[in-house]
Motif scaffolding. Structure first.
Motif, mmCIF file in Angstrom:
data_model
loop_
_atom_site.group_PDB
_atom_site.id
_atom_site.type_symbol
_atom_site.label_atom_id
_atom_site.label_comp_id
_atom_site.label_asym_id
_atom_site.label_seq_id
_atom_site.Cartn_x
_atom_site.Cartn_y
_atom_site.Cartn_z
ATOM 1 N N PHE A 13 13.613 -4.790 -24.342
ATOM 2 C CA PHE A 13 13.750 -4.351 -25.717
ATOM 3 C C PHE A 13 13.013 -3.030 -25.908
ATOM 4 C CE2 PHE A 13 14.689 -8.862 -26.436
ATOM 5 C CZ PHE A 13 15.719 -8.787 -27.362
ATOM 6 N N THR A 14 13.513 -2.202 -26.816
ATOM 7 C CA THR A 14 12.787 -1.003 -27.211
ATOM 8 C C THR A 14 11.602 -1.417 -28.082
ATOM 9 O OG1 THR A 14 14.293 -0.747 -29.099
ATOM 10 C CG2 THR A 14 14.814 0.477 -27.085
ATOM 11 N N PRO A 15 10.568 -0.559 -28.192
ATOM 12 C CA PRO A 15 9.377 -0.953 -28.961
ATOM 13 C C PRO A 15 9.663 -1.326 -30.408
ATOM 14 C CG PRO A 15 8.877 0.943 -27.586
ATOM 15 C CD PRO A 15 10.351 0.710 -27.468
ATOM 16 N N ASP A 16 10.708 -0.748 -31.027
ATOM 17 C CA ASP A 16 11.011 -1.112 -32.402
ATOM 18 C C ASP A 16 11.752 -2.435 -32.512
ATOM 19 O OD1 ASP A 16 13.523 -0.471 -31.462
ATOM 20 O OD2 ASP A 16 13.755 1.319 -32.688
ATOM 21 N N GLY A 17 12.172 -3.014 -31.383
ATOM 22 C CA GLY A 17 12.826 -4.305 -31.380
ATOM 23 C C GLY A 17 14.262 -4.305 -31.850
ATOM 24 N N LEU A 18 14.840 -3.133 -32.102
ATOM 25 C CA LEU A 18 16.200 -3.055 -32.624
ATOM 26 C C LEU A 18 17.245 -2.855 -31.548
ATOM 27 C CD1 LEU A 18 15.620 -0.840 -35.800
ATOM 28 C CD2 LEU A 18 15.730 -3.337 -35.630
ATOM 29 N N LYS A 19 16.825 -2.436 -30.366
ATOM 30 C CA LYS A 19 17.775 -2.152 -29.300
ATOM 31 C C LYS A 19 17.350 -2.858 -28.019
ATOM 32 C CE LYS A 19 18.992 2.306 -31.294
ATOM 33 N NZ LYS A 19 18.088 2.134 -32.459
ATOM 34 N N LEU A 20 18.333 -3.139 -27.202
ATOM 35 C CA LEU A 20 18.125 -3.796 -25.910
ATOM 36 C C LEU A 20 18.823 -2.978 -24.841
ATOM 37 C CD1 LEU A 20 17.185 -6.422 -24.335
ATOM 38 C CD2 LEU A 20 19.521 -7.255 -24.716
ATOM 39 N N VAL A 21 18.121 -2.729 -23.744
ATOM 40 C CA VAL A 21 18.691 -2.005 -22.605
ATOM 41 C C VAL A 21 18.841 -2.992 -21.456
ATOM 42 C CG1 VAL A 21 18.464 -0.036 -21.054
ATOM 43 C CG2 VAL A 21 17.525 0.092 -23.370
ATOM 44 N N SER A 22 19.989 -2.970 -20.793
ATOM 45 C CA SER A 22 20.267 -3.924 -19.717
ATOM 46 C C SER A 22 20.853 -3.206 -18.517
ATOM 47 C CB SER A 22 21.234 -5.016 -20.197
ATOM 48 O OG SER A 22 22.481 -4.453 -20.587
ATOM 49 N N GLY A 23 20.558 -3.734 -17.339
ATOM 50 C CA GLY A 23 21.102 -3.226 -16.087
ATOM 51 C C GLY A 23 21.579 -4.375 -15.220
ATOM 52 N N ALA A 24 22.524 -4.104 -14.326
ATOM 53 C CA ALA A 24 23.120 -5.157 -13.510
ATOM 54 C C ALA A 24 23.231 -4.682 -12.066
ATOM 55 C CB ALA A 24 24.500 -5.540 -14.048
ATOM 56 N N ARG A 25 23.502 -5.640 -11.168
ATOM 57 C CA ARG A 25 23.643 -5.329 -9.752
ATOM 58 C C ARG A 25 25.034 -4.763 -9.478
ATOM 59 N NH1 ARG A 25 23.327 -11.540 -7.429
ATOM 60 N NH2 ARG A 25 25.266 -12.340 -8.318
ATOM 61 N N LYS A 26 25.089 -3.818 -8.545
ATOM 62 C CA LYS A 26 26.330 -3.130 -8.199
ATOM 63 C C LYS A 26 27.049 -2.600 -9.442
ATOM 64 C CE LYS A 26 27.484 -4.978 -3.673
ATOM 65 N NZ LYS A 26 28.508 -5.622 -2.824
ATOM 66 N N ASP A 27 26.246 -2.116 -10.380
ATOM 67 C CA ASP A 27 26.758 -1.555 -11.622
ATOM 68 C C ASP A 27 25.995 -0.263 -11.892
ATOM 69 O OD1 ASP A 27 27.715 -0.928 -14.117
ATOM 70 O OD2 ASP A 27 27.506 -2.948 -14.930
ATOM 71 N N HIS A 28 26.702 0.843 -11.960
ATOM 72 C CA HIS A 28 26.068 2.151 -12.112
ATOM 73 C C HIS A 28 25.732 2.470 -13.567
ATOM 74 C CE1 HIS A 28 26.719 3.446 -7.941
ATOM 75 N NE2 HIS A 28 27.859 2.778 -8.022
#
Length: 438
Positions: free
Chosen positions: A273-288
């Motif tokens: 989560f971003t510090p403001d709690g409003l956004k989420l960043v995600s990453g995956a395997r074999k995904d650019h």
């Protein structure tokens, strides 16, 4: 080493006090006391010189007892919440804790600074593959009972380790329907640090930190919990089926489903989560792609960022405490940085530039996979880790010659390439201002 005058927002620590870096160390002036104003910690600017300066590094090698298949490469690193040390996971070598040098607590650095070699102050020899790990969120070196971390690994329960002597404090066990203990795939603390949330193949289990053992609250899930992220009463659960589930967690350890997010082409391996709690960043395997989600409108990604992830390995990214910088590594060894002041990575997608690389800075730091990035909570320092498993090349024979029938006509290269640029190191980088840099 030349000293630079400290700004009012910089940390002020006496040399005889216990080593800790917290917002409470901010200098308090007579004007603050007279007016009653409380000083606020301001995170220092990163990359003002648009460069990185190596501070110190550490690496691990194969011991004499290890076989040829043993490859002790780094698999992740995380700064402690108080910034005094860094926890690193090394394949076949367990958990290592390395401390930040004392001069980096308050001092600035110069371009001619000698590169230090890091030594592990704590080494925990894990017998199996470490699935996940995390620090206690209220960890403070001045309070020894708060200095601990959690691990979950193959064929073992969730374990809590002491960060002062490396001893095992306690364990938290989850059992399946036939009363067999099963290992958790992911683990995290709740935001207030009072509960432990462990993700399993078909279950989310919540343990009370003060009650080790098997007593827990359970919530069934439809797919394995490969990774988790928490913010306040929100819980995001990533899965190997490429989906992300959002839950609202009550004080009674009950989970209310908010919705699911779809967009990755591979299993989700890391979220934050971003510090403001409003956004989420995600990453995956074999995904650019790194997907930026607005949790208020989670039907589609808010933005898409590009990085190199060619394997199933978990590649960590991090967001600065000020919320202005997003950093990630990649299998190409390049550290990418997005500065919200230069590239608004939290804004909506520009459909005409989704495939373009709009990173603010690129730093080719490692010759091997840069699998982990961790930003210091209070100082302009970034920790990076490198390494990955390297398979033997089946197109070569014992004497190292290339089999003639497996070469191409144009380039005379092997059809199946297996990188020989093996690297295994943990490195601290200075990202602040560097005086007299030429």
């Amino acid at each position: 080493m030349d000293e630079i005058p400290m700004e009012p927002e910089d940390l002020d620590i006496e040399p005889d006090t216990a080593l800790t870096i917290t917002p409470e160390n901010v200098e308090i002036s007579e004007e603050n006391i007279a007016t009653g104003d409380q000083p606020q910690f301001q995170y220092p600017p990163l990359f003002p010189s648009k460069t990185l300066l190596e501070l110190c590094n550490s690496s691990w090698s194969r011991s004499l007892k290890d076989g040829d298949e043993s490859q002790p490469y780094l698999r992740g690193c995380k700064w402690s919440p108080d910034g005094t040390c860094c926890l690193a996971v090394v394949n076949n070598k367990g958990m290592h804790v390395v401390e930040l040098q004392k001069d980096l607590y308050v001092d600035s650095v110069t371009a001619d600074r000698v590169i230090d070699v890091l030594d592990s102050v704590i080494h925990v020899k894990e017998a199996g593959l470490v699935y996940d790990y995390c620090w206690y969120p209220a960890m403070n070196s001045c309070v020894p009972e708060t200095c601990c971390w959690l691990t979950t690994l193959q064929n073992a329960p969730v374990q809590m380790w002491d960060a002062f002597d490396g001893s095992l404090r306690c364990s938290y066990r989850g059992f399946n329907a036939v009363d067999e203990m099963e290992p958790a795939l992911s683990v995290t603390f709740s935001s207030d640090g009072t509960r432990i949330i462990a993700g399993y193949k078909k279950m989310l289990r919540t343990f009370d930190v003060g009650r080790p053992g098997r007593d827990c609250a359970e919530h069934k899930i439809s797919s394995p919990a490969s990774c988790m992220a928490t913010d306040s009463n929100l819980l995001a659960v990533g899965s190997w089926n490429t989906s992300i589930s959002l839950y609202s967690v009550s004080e009674l350890d009950t989970y209310k489903s908010i919705g699911k997010m779809h967009g990755h082409s591979g299993g989700v391996t890391h979220m934050k989560f971003t510090p403001d709690g409003l956004k989420l960043v995600s990453g995956a395997r074999k995904d650019h792609r790194l997907l930026v989600w607005d949790i208020r409108y989670y039907r589609r990604p808010l933005n898409i960022l590009s990085r190199a992830v060619d394997t199933n390995q978990r590649v960590y990214f991090d967001i600065s405490p000020c919320g202005k910088y997003l950093m990630t590594g990649g299998t190409d060894g390049i550290l990418k940085v997005w500065d919200v002041n230069k590239v608004d990575w939290t804004s909506s997608i520009d459909t005409g530039s989704v495939e373009t690389d709009n990173a603010s800075f690129k730093f080719p730091l490692h010759s091997d996979c840069c699998n982990s990035v961790s930003i210091h909570p209070y100082r302009p320092i970034v920790a990076t880790g490198s390494g990955q498993h390297h398979f033997s090349d089946p197109t070569t024979i014992d004497n190292g010659d290339i089999s003639p029938e497996r070469t191409t006509d144009k380039t005379n290269e092997v059809e199946m390439k297996y990188s020989s640029n093996s690297e295994n190191c943990l490195v601290f980088w200075w990202t602040g201002e560097v005086p007299n840099l030429t």
